[in-house]
Every structure is written in structure tokens, then in C-alpha cells.
Write an enzyme that holds these catalytic residues in place. Structure first.
Site, PDB file in Angstrom:
ATOM      1  N   TYR A  29      28.979  -6.628  -2.489  1.00 20.71           N
ATOM      2  CA  TYR A  29      27.858  -5.792  -2.669  1.00 20.71           C
ATOM      3  C   TYR A  29      28.150  -4.280  -2.365  1.00 20.71           C
ATOM      4  CZ  TYR A  29      23.288  -7.883  -3.864  1.00 20.71           C
ATOM      5  OH  TYR A  29      22.395  -8.474  -4.484  1.00 20.71           O
ATOM      6  N   HIS A  31      28.930   1.562  -4.213  1.00 17.55           N
ATOM      7  CA  HIS A  31      28.592   3.054  -3.943  1.00 17.55           C
ATOM      8  C   HIS A  31      28.492   3.728  -5.265  1.00 17.55           C
ATOM      9  CE1 HIS A  31      29.818   2.438   0.365  1.00 17.55           C
ATOM     10  NE2 HIS A  31      28.415   2.972   0.452  1.00 17.55           N
TER      11      HIS A  31
END
Length: 616
Positions: free
Chosen positions: A381, A384
Site C-alpha cells: 500500500y 505515493h
């Protein structure tokens, strides 16, 4: 085909036909790819992959020795119908499962979660990997979604996991290339806190504690400590604190919203929307139950909001960012089953089977492993690249810019950015995010603002280098081994991985021609993505198992997902509410922009664009 009784691992189907099915699904996936199959067959293969991942890729780290078992509060009958602040007592037979301060689990075997040497952490240089492979030269957009997907994900992560505050002593030291303009030499990166519960600190496998609750319980709103929860509440009518102008009170400097270095204005509209949504649920419940007091209203509303957030992420955010037809159907089936939303709304559950009627309301399943979020889930996860560097903030009424030049991410970051909200209406900020694109999760698309990110304390960080280092430090295998542990074939060379000769050459130079050294994040960003995906297929394998596990291991989203616990009115609110209706309930002025978007995370419509600048 009927489902057998659960086996000792807690929900797996272990008969010979099921083993053959799982094996066949894996073979078809490896040889053809689930995403290249006709829709019905793709769903069958995905179901088989999920069952295989549940059997092989849920690993218990609580078996690693501990000297400090979690301190569980005493049982209180109230825990049967309300979430606790620290996440305890969700599973009544394992009350510490998912508590704040308990260990991250693993999706890969503990033998692969080694404790790397210093050289393995800092070589090849994470900074050079960042400079050579991550640097964005221009936004590569994910055009199927809008920029709301980026702050939504960060807001979810603030609910799910945090490794805690890093110690300042003995940082990692990264030597820099001669032409590197970094402001200090060497680059220093603080270490991830060690697991204080280990009697054999410093030994393999590496374990870490999650300072957040592991549950999908909206702790980013309600807090994981009694102090932060008290700060959020009014203690009148169950409501949370909201100012007369509809904004939230400015958090104290030690509040999680402000204390973490990743704060930026994109988090504010989500925190504000769902705080106000909580209060709307309280008002609805107070009308239905006029004799209820503050605590009852607060606890019922919290259940509704936590489940609503889980629903939105499952059936709206995720299908938007992985919009392959099979994954859209599969994610909606996680919530409503293959019977679908309409039948579920009209007739309720048709079966205990999660495949037919979805996970919410089905029997709770643990699959033989105590519930926790995992290091690998946290690792994949790290997305960015979704964040743009520049934000063109505009008026929702006529699409006029607030100023000629876009706002930089740096301007919108940190506590100082809150002053902008005095002149930037929330509806306009939401409109601006809804009409812009995020970045694609790929190489050469990391936000420049985050490669030289200045924290509120003045420390400068390259978050791309930090992300790469964290995977190594925490014992998450590098890309090729990561795929092998998921029963996927590892690429034999760089061009096979990327399909791009120029990019393969760049990667080969950085990694000295050794494909085995490719970092997990680099491989995830480099590989071919399935149709409609904003991120990688390898990362999706972790989501296949963890997306459903976060639902089917949570008592309040399975066996206690009932009108007796949520109230019938609360269940209706959940059934009727989407992200679009949350936004429009509190900002009806955005209806023209959202009228043609089938999903709030897909691009909204601009009502007559103009390049003229304006002052709000």
C-alpha cells in the site's frame, strides 16, 4: 458444488475436489493470467486464488516468543454491541486480536521474514534507486480516476496501521553519489522501532507492533486512545465536535492528525465529511429513539460510520482504481455476493455463503490464524505516485482558478497549510480534487515534492528512498522472491519484468545486472498492469486475501452486522449511502459537477471551464 464444513484452519475447503480446483486456478492464472480470461472464468479463477492464499498466505507472528503479552481490559457486557477504543474484544474468544499495540502478521512464511544485514538494507543505495528510477519528470496520470483516490487511501492507512515513532539514535546511514544535491552527507534515515515484546530482540524473524488498531473501525476519526476520543466528542447527543462554520476544531499539536509528518490538506475534507456524517447519523437515530442518551447514540453512530467507510472502500474506491470488469464484480461481491445489491436489499441474505450473499452478515471466519493486518499489506500500500505535485484549485461554480499558478503539494502540507482553509471553501477543494487526475503507480512517477519533503520539524526526507529502505529493513522479500512466495513465476530478466527495453536497461544499471536484487516496490511499479489497474497485479494478490479478511474476521461486519446491533434505521442508512451521497448531503452545491460520475472516485464534470483567475 456445495461448500464443505470448515476444516481445522477455520473455513478452508480441504476435500480433494477443492484442492484440485485451487491447483487448477493457479495453473490457469500462471499460464494465461486471470485478467485475460472471459469474465465468468476470471471470477472462478480469482475465487480459487483467494482460497489458496487463505490457506498458504496468512501467517501467525504471535507464535514468535513474547515477554509482554497484550494487556486486555476486563470484559464488559458493552463490548458485545460496541467497538472498544483500543480494538480489544472484537473477537470474543481472542480478545487481544487486532488490538492497538499488537504485532503485524505476515502473508509470507516467517522463514522469508529475515533480519537483513546493514549491507542488505543500504545496498544498492535506496537514494540512487529513488533518483534513477522513481523521479517524476512529468505527471503520468491515471485517467480513469480522480485525485480524491490519493487522500482517501492515506486516510484509510491512518485507520489501519502505523509502526510508531522512530527512535533518533543509530539511524541508517546512506552514502551519496558525488553529484547528489542532497543537503546533508550521509543521508540519515531513522530506524523502525523494534518490537519491545521480543525476549530475543534483534533475532529473526523481524516483527513489529501496530500502534493503530488493526480493525476497520474508523480510528482515524474516533482515536485509538481514550484521550483522543474524548477530544473528538461533545458528549451531547452522541455528536462529534464541529465548529459553527462546519469545519473541525484545529487539532492539538499532539493529536495524530497533526503529529504525523504526512499531514496535508487533502485529509481535511474527508475527516470533516465523515465527522459531519457521524453527526447526521446521530440526529437520525435521535429522531428514531428519542429516549436514547449520548453514549448510546455515539456508539451506534460509530458502528454505522465504520461500516460505511468499509463499504465505500470495498465497492467504490477499489473498483475505481482496479477497474477491470472481473475485479469490479469481485469487489462488489465481497459486500453483496453474486446475488447482488438489489436482491440483497429486497430480500436480505439468501445464504450464509459469502459467495452468494457477501461477507457482511455472514459467519465470522478466522482461517486458523489470529487476526491482524500484515507487513506485506502495509508494504504494497505504499502508493505515493498517486499524489500529484501540483493542484489546480478552482471554483465549483464556474471552474475559475483561485490563482494563475497551481498550488504545490508543499504549500498544502503541514500545519501551516490550515490557514488556506480560511479562504478556500471546502466545496471548491473537493471539486478541485474531483476534477483532476492522480498519478499512475509506476516508475518515474514519484512526486518530486515527496523526494525532498520537509517535515514540520525541519527534517528533510526522500520518501521514495525511505519506502525502499523500509521494505528491506522489515524483512519483506525483494520482488522476485516475493512473487515466488505467492506461487507466481519470477521474471528471468529485466526486460521480461518491464516489457520496456530502455527501462530495463536503467534498472539493470541500478541493480548491477542482478534481477534478484530488484526491490519489491520497484518491481511492483515496473510490471505490466491488468486492464483498468492503477497499480500492479502482484500487489493485487495481497489485496485478494486481505480485502476479504478485514471483513470476514470482524465480528461487527459479520455475525453482529444485524439490526439488533446497528438498529434497523442504521442498517437502512448503510444500505442507502454511497460516497456520492455523503458528499452531497453536506455539499449539495456540488451536484452539477457530480451528476454524471457513476462513482465519486471517477472524474467529475467541469461546468464550463475558463482559464480566468479569481479570488474566492
Amino acid at each position: 458444488m456445495t461448500e464443505r464444513e470448515p476444516d481445522p484452519r477455520g473455513g478452508h475447503r480441504s476435500s480433494l475436489p477443492w484442492r484440485v480446483y485451487r491447483a487448477a486456478a493457479g495453473v490457469v492464472d500462471r499460464r494465461r493470467g486471470w485478467d485475460r480470461l472471459p469474465l465468468p472464468l476470471a471470477l472462478v479463477v480469482l475465487s480459487g486464488l483467494r482460497d489458496s492464499l487463505r490457506r498458504h498466505n496468512l501467517v501467525d507472528t504471535s507464535a514468535v516468543p513474547t515477554t509482554l503479552p497484550p494487556v486486555v481490559p476486563p470484559f464488559d457486557p458493552d463490548v458485545l454491541t460496541q467497538r472498544t477504543t483500543d480494538g480489544s474484544w472484537n473477537q470474543l474468544d481472542a480478545p487481544s486480536a487486532g488490538m492497538a499495540g499488537t504485532r503485524f502478521g505476515r502473508n509470507l512464511p516467517l522463514a522469508s521474514a529475515g533480519r537483513p544485514t546493514r549491507a542488505e538494507v543500504v545496498e544498492p543505495s535506496p537514494r540512487e534507486v529513488s533518483r534513477q528510477l522513481m523521479t517524476r519528470h512529468g505527471l503520468i496520470p491515471a485517467t480513469s480516476v480522480n485525485a480524491l483516490v490519493a487522500p482517501w487511501l492515506q486516510w484509510m492507512i491512518r485507520d489501519w496501521f502505523s509502526h510508531g515513532k522512530s527512535p533518533t539514535e543509530d539511524p541508517w546511514r546512506i552514502e551519496l553519489a558525488e553529484d547528489d544535491p542532497w543537503p546533508e552527507r550521509p543521508m540519515l534515515v531513522m530506524r523502525t522501532p523494534e518490537d519491545p515484546t521480543r525476549p530475543d530482540a534483534g533475532r529473526s524473524p523481524r516483527t513489529s507492533l501496530n500502534t493503530s488498531t488493526h480493525w476497520w473501525d474508523a480510528s482515524q476519526i474516533y482515536g485509538s486512545t481514550p484521550e483522543h476520543q474524548r477530544e473528538a466528542r461533545t458528549f451531547e447527543g452522541g455528536r462529534l465536535r464541529v465548529e459553527a462554520n462546519g469545519m473541525l476544531p484545529t487539532p492539538k499539536s499532539d493529536h495524530p492528525t497533526m503529529a504525523e509528518p504526512g499531514f496535508w490538506l487533502g485529509l481535511v475534507p474527508l475527516q470533516t465529511l465523515f465527522t459531519r456524517e457521524h453527526n447526521a447519523v446521530c440526529d437520525m437515530l435521535a429522531d428514531s429513539f428519542p429516549n436514547w442518551g449520548d453514549e448510546e447514540l455515539f456508539q451506534r453512530a460509530r458502528l454505522v460510520i465504520a461500516a460505511l467507510i468499509a463499504k465505500i472502500h470495498t465497492v467504490e474506491w477499489t473498483p475505481a482504481v482496479i477497474s477491470h470488469p472481473a475485479t469490479v464484480v469481485a469487489m462488489r461481491a465481497n459486500w453483496w455476493g453474486l446475488a447482488g445489491e438489489r436482491l440483497g436489499t429486497a430480500f436480505g441474505r439468501l445464504s450464509d455463503s459469502e459467495v452468494i450473499s457477501g461477507i457482511p452478515g455472514s459467519p465470522m471466519r478466522g482461517y486458523g490464524v489470529p487476526y491482524s493486518l500484515t507487513e506485506e499489506f502495509a508494504a504494497v500500500y505504499r502508493m505515493h505516485p498517486l499524489v500529484p505535485d501540483l493542484f489546480d484549485l478552482r471554483s465549483h461554480t464556474d471552474d475559475r482558478r483561485f490563482r494563475e499558478e497551481p498550488y504545490s503539494l508543499q504549500e498544502l502540507s503541514g500545519p501551516k497549510s490550515l490557514a488556506l482553509l480560511e479562504t478556500l471553501p471546502m466545496a471548491d477543494f473537493l471539486y478541485s480534487l474531483g476534477t483532476e487526475h492522480p498519478g499512475l503507480v509506476t516508475l518515474h512517477n514519484f512526486p518530486a515534492s515527496l523526494q525532498q519533503f520537509v517535515r514540520p520539524d525541519g527534517q528533510v526526507m526522500d520518501l521514495a528512498a525511505v519506502d525502499i529502505l523500509r521494505h528491506r529493513e522489515l524483512g519483506v522479500p525483494r520482488y522476485c522472491e516475493f512473487r515466488r512466495q505467492l506461487r507466481l513465476r519470477a521474471p528471468a530478466g529485466f526486460e521480461e519484468l518491464t516489457g520496456d527495453a530502455e527501462l530495463a536497461s536503467e534498472m539493470s544499471r541500478v541493480y548491477g545486472g542482478d534481477i534478484e536484487k530488484v526491490d519489491l516496490m520497484v518491481g511492483l511499479f515496473a510490471e505490466r498492469r491488468p486492464e483498468g489497474f492503477a497499480f500492479s497485479d502482484t500487489a493485487f494478490r495481497i489485496f485478494i486475501v486481505m480485502a476479504s479478511r478485514r471483513l470476514d474476521s470482524d465480528r461487527f461486519l459479520t455475525e453482529d452486522f444485524t439490526p439488533a446491533v446497528y438498529t434497523a434505521a442504521g442498517m437502512r442508512w448503510l444500505a442507502d449511502t454511497t460516497m456520492t451521497s455523503v458528499i452531497l448531503r453536506h455539499h449539495p452545491e456540488l451536484r452539477p459537477a457530480m451528476r454524471s460520475a457513476p462513482n465519486a472516485f471517477q472524474p467529475w464534470q467541469r461546468p464550463g471551464a475558463t482559464a480566468a483567475a479569481t479570488t474566492p
